[in-house]
Every structure is written in C-alpha cells, then in structure tokens.
Design a protein around this motif. Sequence first.
Motif, PDB file in Angstrom:
ATOM      1  N   LYS A 157      -3.847 -12.405   2.046  1.00  0.00           N
ATOM      2  CA  LYS A 157      -3.257 -12.950   0.824  1.00  0.00           C
ATOM      3  C   LYS A 157      -4.196 -12.818  -0.374  1.00  0.00           C
ATOM      4  N   LYS A 158      -5.472 -13.022  -0.131  1.00  0.00           N
ATOM      5  CA  LYS A 158      -6.453 -12.969  -1.226  1.00  0.00           C
ATOM      6  C   LYS A 158      -6.501 -11.583  -1.851  1.00  0.00           C
ATOM      7  N   LEU A 159      -6.499 -10.544  -1.025  1.00  0.00           N
ATOM      8  CA  LEU A 159      -6.561  -9.181  -1.554  1.00  0.00           C
ATOM      9  C   LEU A 159      -5.281  -8.811  -2.293  1.00  0.00           C
ATOM     10  N   VAL A 167       2.174  -1.189  -3.394  1.00  0.00           N
ATOM     11  CA  VAL A 167       1.238  -2.306  -3.258  1.00  0.00           C
ATOM     12  C   VAL A 167      -0.087  -1.829  -2.666  1.00  0.00           C
ATOM     13  N   ALA A 168      -0.016  -0.979  -1.650  1.00  0.00           N
ATOM     14  CA  ALA A 168      -1.239  -0.481  -1.017  1.00  0.00           C
ATOM     15  C   ALA A 168      -2.090   0.313  -1.998  1.00  0.00           C
ATOM     16  N   LYS A 195      -7.478  -1.513  -7.455  1.00  0.00           N
ATOM     17  CA  LYS A 195      -7.994  -2.708  -8.124  1.00  0.00           C
ATOM     18  C   LYS A 195      -9.070  -3.452  -7.351  1.00  0.00           C
ATOM     19  N   THR A 196      -9.139  -3.226  -6.025  1.00  0.00           N
ATOM     20  CA  THR A 196     -10.136  -3.956  -5.242  1.00  0.00           C
ATOM     21  C   THR A 196     -11.119  -3.034  -4.525  1.00  0.00           C
ATOM     22  N   GLY A 197     -10.781  -1.752  -4.427  1.00  0.00           N
ATOM     23  CA  GLY A 197     -11.625  -0.818  -3.693  1.00  0.00           C
ATOM     24  C   GLY A 197     -11.436  -0.883  -2.189  1.00  0.00           C
ATOM     25  N   VAL A 198     -10.515  -1.722  -1.732  1.00  0.00           N
ATOM     26  CA  VAL A 198     -10.241  -1.887  -0.308  1.00  0.00           C
ATOM     27  C   VAL A 198      -9.007  -1.077   0.061  1.00  0.00           C
ATOM     28  N   ASN A 199      -9.008  -0.491   1.247  1.00  0.00           N
ATOM     29  CA  ASN A 199      -7.820   0.236   1.688  1.00  0.00           C
ATOM     30  C   ASN A 199      -6.623  -0.698   1.753  1.00  0.00           C
ATOM     31  N   GLY A 200      -5.505  -0.223   1.231  1.00  0.00           N
ATOM     32  CA  GLY A 200      -4.329  -1.077   1.201  1.00  0.00           C
ATOM     33  C   GLY A 200      -3.705  -1.271   2.558  1.00  0.00           C
ATOM     34  N   ALA A 203      -6.127  -4.356   3.677  1.00  0.00           N
ATOM     35  CA  ALA A 203      -5.367  -5.542   3.272  1.00  0.00           C
ATOM     36  C   ALA A 203      -4.152  -5.800   4.136  1.00  0.00           C
ATOM     37  N   MET A 204      -3.600  -4.748   4.765  1.00  0.00           N
ATOM     38  CA  MET A 204      -2.347  -4.904   5.512  1.00  0.00           C
ATOM     39  C   MET A 204      -2.372  -4.049   6.778  1.00  0.00           C
ATOM     40  N   ILE A 205      -1.767  -4.572   7.840  1.00  0.00           N
ATOM     41  CA  ILE A 205      -1.528  -3.806   9.057  1.00  0.00           C
ATOM     42  C   ILE A 205      -0.201  -4.264   9.647  1.00  0.00           C
ATOM     43  N   TYR A 206       0.371  -3.437  10.509  1.00  0.00           N
ATOM     44  CA  TYR A 206       1.504  -3.852  11.329  1.00  0.00           C
ATOM     45  C   TYR A 206       0.929  -4.368  12.654  1.00  0.00           C
ATOM     46  N   ASN A 207       1.377  -5.548  13.091  1.00  0.00           N
ATOM     47  CA  ASN A 207       0.981  -6.034  14.409  1.00  0.00           C
ATOM     48  C   ASN A 207       1.884  -7.181  14.813  1.00  0.00           C
ATOM     49  N   GLY A 208       1.679  -7.667  16.044  1.00  0.00           N
ATOM     50  CA  GLY A 208       2.560  -8.676  16.597  1.00  0.00           C
ATOM     51  C   GLY A 208       1.868  -9.999  16.840  1.00  0.00           C
TER      52      GLY A 208
END
Length: 430
Positions: free
Chosen positions: A167-169, A188-189, A195-200, A274-279
Amino acid sequence: MRRVISAAAAAAALALAVSACGSGDSGDAAAPAKPAVADPAQISGEITWWDTTRPDSEGPTFQKLIKEFEAAYPKIKVKYVNVPSDQAQNQFQTAAQAGTGAPDVIRSEVAWTSQFASLGYLQPLDGTRAVDNESDYLAGPLSSTKYDGKTYAVPQVTDTLALLYNKKLLKEAGYEEAPKTVEELKKVALDIKAKTGVNGLALNVDSYFLLPFIYGEGGDLLDVQNKKIVVNSPENAKAMAEVADLVASGAAAKPALQDSYANAMTALKDGKAAMIYNGPWALSEVYQGKEFKDKTNLGIAPVPAGSVKAGAPTGGWNLAIYAGSKNIDASYEFLRFMSSAGSLATVSGDLGLLPTRASSFDDAKVKGNPDVAIFKPILDTAVGRPWIPEGGQLFQPLLEGYQALLAGTKPEDMLKQVDEQYHGIMKDWS
C-alpha cells in the motif's frame, strides 16, 4: 503451498501414469470399506502422513493439530513427514506403483486426486467415518474429491489467487486503490517504477499463475463437456500477448525462468516490487517480510480483469488415504479429525488459509482473521477447473510455453506448442 511443479517431476509423473495404466497392476487394490468400529477411540496403530505445507511458517499449526488428534486417540500415533509440494506427486506415485514406501495419508493437490484415484492408488471413502457431514463442504472443493462417482478424499483447504500489493508504494505513486484491470495494472506498475524506482510488478513463471490472464480474456484450456482441447485460441493468444507486454514494457521486471516464485515473494517482502499475484497460503510468509511488519501495509485485491472478466483459478489440497495402507481405520479417524470444522478453523485462523466447510467461516477463529474475509468473495467468483485424471498433467506443457513466451516465442507459436503436447496426453480429444 507453493504451486511450483518441476519439469522432472511432471515428466516422471506422466510416465508413471502411462505405465501404470498399461500394466493392469497399479499396486495394492483398494479394499472395500470396513464397517465403523463400536468405539473409535479404541482404534490403534501408527499412520504416516505426508504433509506438503511450508515447514517453517505452516507446519507448526498442523503439528499442533496432530498433538490434539493423538490426545483424542491415544492409541494412534502419527508420523509426520514434510514433503516439498513440487516433489510429493512424483514420490507418491513411485511408492504406490512399487507397493512400498507410500504413506498412509497424503496431502494431495486437487489436480492430483482424480489421477491417483484413476490409477487405483487411493482408498474409496464413501460410507466410512472419514467423510463426516459432507453437506457442510463448499461445492467447489468437494467436487475435487470425486472420481467416477466415488469419493477418494476429503477437502482440507481451498484457495485462489489475488493481487497482493504494498500500500505504501502505491500511495507514493499516487494510488489509493489496487488496479482493477490488466490495462490499469500496466499503468500503475509503470508509474510506481517511475516515481519510486521500485519494480511495479513481479511475475511468477508458473502455469497456475498464468490462468488469471487466460480466464480474464474468456479463454480456457479444455472444453471438457465436448472433450475438446481449446488452449490454442484467439482469446488465449490475446492473454499471452498481454503477459509478454507487461515484461517488454517494463511494467513487470523480467523474471528469471527458475525460482521465480521465491524471487517474486522476496521482492515483495523486501520492498523491491510493489505487486505480485499469489494466494492465501503465501500470507504467513509475506508477513515475515520487513515491509509487512505492519500487516496493514499489505493490500489484497481481486486479480485484475481482462477484457471479459476477473478470472482467478480454483485450487486447494485434499487429504487422501493410500489404498495399500495397513492402518485404514486409524487413517479414517485422522481424516475425520483433520477435516472437521474445528480443525479447519484452527488452520484458517492461524495461517489465513481458506476453509472448505461453510460452517468454519462462522467460527470465531476464522472471523478473527481479516485476510480470510477478504479472500472469501474472491473465492466465490473463482473459475472452476476440470477434475479429470489428466488435469495434473496440463501444467507442465503450459509452464514450458510460459517460459518460451518470455524467451521471445510469439503467443500463437507458444500456444500451438502447448496444444500439440496436450493432444499427446489426451489422444482421444479433438
């Protein structure tokens, strides 16, 4: 509960299935169910259980339940063996075919159950104490326990996929909510990266994780009713193009083709994606990451929709008994205990895994875990998978296709290759 199936294991499993079907001897034949004993507490024996959960974050909960079971059944001892989920299918088939070394009870992935049953490796459970209050089970998980009109397992946990996000990213990139479509996911990614330098986005190169894109475009792997293979379709080609574009555009980091599950999980936990698919099975591990010491920083949302729908797959695990077990009655009692509403609520409350009984969702332990409440509506709209003996063999060709796609193979060529392999597995399908 990782959903990674190695190429070697899958290939060996297919070879075993073919040889077993051709030999006419699939190990010890399933014996008829014995009548229930007058006092189940007097049943004695030692049973071996192959568990496939993650030993560090999930195993302790199941070992706690074993102690409760042994207290309730003092004459039964349970030998707990943790077998990696990407090895259990092959190891069980090898042992069952040889007629030696198989456990009394196995935690079977839903796609394996009908295959094991078709080969004669599982004990039928209809009319036994293993199956208790069957009407309380959710319809989806219950359907995965059936083969050829008989019951061969009890549902233990069910699952599906969601979008897990930091959420923060997302907020740093200007977003208060998770993307709702694949098109939004890409935007979004890319904004997060800029804007953050982090992989989306971090992708897991595994067949199960490819299904939301396929279902999202209205595609599928099989048309079971008409015994038709439909993996090579325009809908699936569009879905594969979307996946390839996420990587080519930089919205998703280019994944390594090996160990992508662990890499994606680490990237999310460490704030490098910042995001992944998982269960739901992944949550206990995610919360161990430095980014989620404050659990409220983890967002859970439905998988982004394609042009047709948001299509998360249905998965899960069952408990089944080896047909050659020498401790059938004790195994019945173990399945009955481990699949009770109370035991399922303990697992759900401790780990956030989704229970397979409707009544468990009313348990205070389950209600006290907000993650379960978030996943429940996602599960309710998840796409069912075909519970056929060949179902577990569909993943390896799709995995190889996914790897080829990310290596540069065109979507149409990738699907053609998968289609050819499917026709080799299911020779009487069109």
